[in-house]
Design a protein around this motif. Structure first.
Motif, PDB file in Angstrom:
ATOM      1  N   GLY A  47       0.722  -1.064  -0.059  1.00 51.33           N
ATOM      2  CA  GLY A  47      -0.027  -0.130  -0.159  1.00 51.33           C
ATOM      3  C   GLY A  47       0.859   1.248  -0.032  1.00 51.33           C
ATOM      4  N   GLY A  48       2.163   1.225  -0.300  1.00 47.76           N
ATOM      5  CA  GLY A  48       2.853   2.140  -0.473  1.00 47.76           C
ATOM      6  C   GLY A  48       3.005   3.008   0.937  1.00 47.76           C
ATOM      7  N   MET A  49       2.765   4.485   0.974  1.00 53.40           N
ATOM      8  CA  MET A  49       2.821   5.185   2.251  1.00 53.40           C
ATOM      9  C   MET A  49       1.672   4.905   3.233  1.00 53.40           C
ATOM     10  SD  MET A  49       5.496   6.630   1.385  1.00 53.40           S
ATOM     11  CE  MET A  49       5.651   7.330   2.987  1.00 53.40           C
ATOM     12  N   ARG A  50       0.448   4.016   2.737  1.00 54.48           N
ATOM     13  CA  ARG A  50      -0.318   3.620   3.807  1.00 54.48           C
ATOM     14  C   ARG A  50       0.222   2.368   4.690  1.00 54.48           C
ATOM     15  NH1 ARG A  50      -3.297   4.073  -1.180  1.00 54.48           N
ATOM     16  NH2 ARG A  50      -3.123   1.599  -1.587  1.00 54.48           N
ATOM     17  N   GLY A  51       1.519   2.085   4.188  1.00 54.04           N
ATOM     18  CA  GLY A  51       2.137   1.128   5.233  1.00 54.04           C
ATOM     19  C   GLY A  51       2.540   1.765   6.387  1.00 54.04           C
ATOM     20  N   LEU A  52       2.514   2.916   6.704  1.00 56.09           N
ATOM     21  CA  LEU A  52       2.730   3.586   7.974  1.00 56.09           C
ATOM     22  C   LEU A  52       1.750   3.113   9.326  1.00 56.09           C
ATOM     23  CD1 LEU A  52       4.832   5.918   8.865  1.00 56.09           C
ATOM     24  CD2 LEU A  52       4.482   5.559   6.423  1.00 56.09           C
ATOM     25  N   PHE A  53       0.625   2.788   8.655  1.00 53.70           N
ATOM     26  CA  PHE A  53      -0.285   1.974   9.593  1.00 53.70           C
ATOM     27  C   PHE A  53       0.374   0.941  10.189  1.00 53.70           C
ATOM     28  CE2 PHE A  53      -3.514  -0.964  10.766  1.00 53.70           C
ATOM     29  CZ  PHE A  53      -4.433  -0.202  11.541  1.00 53.70           C
ATOM     30  N   THR A  54       1.016   0.018   9.233  1.00 57.59           N
ATOM     31  CA  THR A  54       1.687  -1.285   9.576  1.00 57.59           C
ATOM     32  C   THR A  54       2.700  -1.018  10.411  1.00 57.59           C
ATOM     33  OG1 THR A  54       0.859  -2.262   7.317  1.00 57.59           O
ATOM     34  CG2 THR A  54       2.743  -3.297   8.487  1.00 57.59           C
ATOM     35  N   ALA A  55       3.362  -0.034  10.246  1.00 58.55           N
ATOM     36  CA  ALA A  55       4.654   0.499  10.785  1.00 58.55           C
ATOM     37  C   ALA A  55       4.329   0.465  12.379  1.00 58.55           C
ATOM     38  CB  ALA A  55       5.102   1.559  10.476  1.00 58.55           C
ATOM     39  N   GLY A  56       3.108   1.174  12.623  1.00 59.31           N
ATOM     40  CA  GLY A  56       2.633   1.536  13.911  1.00 59.31           C
ATOM     41  C   GLY A  56       2.234   0.127  14.548  1.00 59.31           C
ATOM     42  N   VAL A  57       1.500  -0.928  13.805  1.00 58.78           N
ATOM     43  CA  VAL A  57       1.136  -1.922  14.422  1.00 58.78           C
ATOM     44  C   VAL A  57       2.402  -2.965  14.781  1.00 58.78           C
ATOM     45  CG1 VAL A  57      -0.152  -4.021  14.259  1.00 58.78           C
ATOM     46  CG2 VAL A  57      -1.055  -2.014  13.242  1.00 58.78           C
ATOM     47  N   LEU A  58       3.202  -2.857  13.842  1.00 59.93           N
ATOM     48  CA  LEU A  58       4.453  -3.854  14.430  1.00 59.93           C
ATOM     49  C   LEU A  58       5.464  -3.062  15.334  1.00 59.93           C
ATOM     50  CD1 LEU A  58       5.459  -4.644  10.526  1.00 59.93           C
ATOM     51  CD2 LEU A  58       4.233  -6.091  12.321  1.00 59.93           C
ATOM     52  N   ASP A  59       5.453  -1.908  15.359  1.00 56.28           N
ATOM     53  CA  ASP A  59       6.172  -1.199  16.690  1.00 56.28           C
ATOM     54  C   ASP A  59       5.558  -1.529  17.801  1.00 56.28           C
ATOM     55  OD1 ASP A  59       8.110  -0.292  15.210  1.00 56.28           O
ATOM     56  OD2 ASP A  59       7.579   1.705  15.270  1.00 56.28           O
ATOM     57  N   PHE A  60       4.171  -1.690  17.924  1.00 54.68           N
ATOM     58  CA  PHE A  60       3.603  -2.198  19.156  1.00 54.68           C
ATOM     59  C   PHE A  60       3.795  -3.569  19.456  1.00 54.68           C
ATOM     60  CE2 PHE A  60      -0.109  -4.360  21.389  1.00 54.68           C
ATOM     61  CZ  PHE A  60      -0.041  -3.448  22.477  1.00 54.68           C
TER      62      PHE A  60
END
Length: 283
Positions: free
Chosen positions: A11-24
């Motif tokens: 999802g390109g820059m929408r992957g920032l949502f994924t980054a937040g989940v993975l950091d949690f």
């Protein structure tokens, strides 16, 4: 104990949502023996394997205004809107060093999905290709029309999300009993047919199966999500998705919007933590 896999949408820059989940997940020591991703999901997933918390958030936020990262000038010079040499060479090797030793020694099985431009079908690369992870991630992130085809090991590849946007079936085929899936679109999203069909038909006139893949992309995406909802009802899938429609594009350059999406991912994972624990601990 059941084998639980982690599936990461692109999802390109929408992957920032994924980054937040993975950091949690890193903060709570939540881990998986098997991870599969496509496109941006690969970029975020590899840093999750190495436990480099905040790395992909910082890469995206710090460089989003850098013309080397994403710009029309890149497209004119290289045929890619994103600066692929900058992203997959200079960033991991110099600016934000990727922990290759941790990745190679990890017990986690990490699978990267790409699209074969000759067959229009997905192909997957696992542990035996770890030493080429930057090249494979580059191929998986190369968006049709916005990036050139990537040559690797005698094959030619593009964005893995084109042919297998949410590779949950591959995770099950590889022996996962259950999957945790991180989406970058909310639950109500329905993909529509690709626009500007005449452009990609011309661009890929020598790759008819790639044209077919793009023609059918919306059908594959929507049917995969329906399959995922069915797995969820059966207790075989746990889905983490944005709670509201994501309005940013895959090429978003607004830092405040990207940071807000990252925070939304982290907060959504935190809200679902108890339910996720129940899912992962259930036989």
């Amino acid at each position: 104990m059941p084998k639980i896999g982690l599936v990461l949408e692109g999802g390109g820059m929408r992957g920032l949502f994924t980054a937040g989940v993975l950091d949690f997940f890193i903060d709570r020591n939540i881990d998986f023996p098997y991870i599969i991703g496509v496109s941006a999901g690969v970029c975020h997933g590899t840093s999750f394997v190495t436990k480099q918390r905040g790395r992909t958030r910082d890469i995206n936020i710090d460089n989003i205004r850098d013309k080397r990262y994403v710009s029309f000038q890149n497209f004119l010079k290289t045929g890619s809107l994103f600066g692929m040499d900058f992203i997959f060479d200079e960033i991991p090797n110099k600016l934000y060093p990727f922990d290759f030793d941790a990745f190679n020694s990890s017990k986690t099985e990490f699978i990267t999905g790409v699209t074969d431009v000759h067959t229009g079908k997905p192909k997957y690369f696992g542990r035996e290709y770890y030493k080429w992870i930057n090249t494979i991630a580059r191929a998986s992130s190369s968006i049709p029309l916005f990036s050139p085809i990537v040559d690797f090991e005698g094959g030619q590849y593009l964005d893995g999300g084109t042919s297998d946007p949410i590779p949950v079936r591959k995770a099950l085929a590889d022996g996962c009993d259950k999957v945790v899936t991180i989406l970058t679109r909310d639950r109500s999203f329905v993909r529509k047919p690709e626009k500007f069909r005449w452009i990609y038909r011309r661009a890929f006139r020598n790759y008819p199966e790639m044209v077919r893949c793009l023609d059918e992309r919306h059908k594959v995406y929507n049917s995969t999500r329906s399959f995922l909802w069915d797995l969820e009802k059966q207790g075989k899938a746990f889905v983490i998705a944005p709670p509201t429609p994501v309005t940013i594009s895959r090429f978003e350059r607004n830092k405040s919007k990207l940071l807000a999406l990252y925070k939304q991912g982290y907060d959504t994972a935190a809200e679902l933590a108890e339910k996720l624990n129940d899912f992962m601990s259930a036989e």
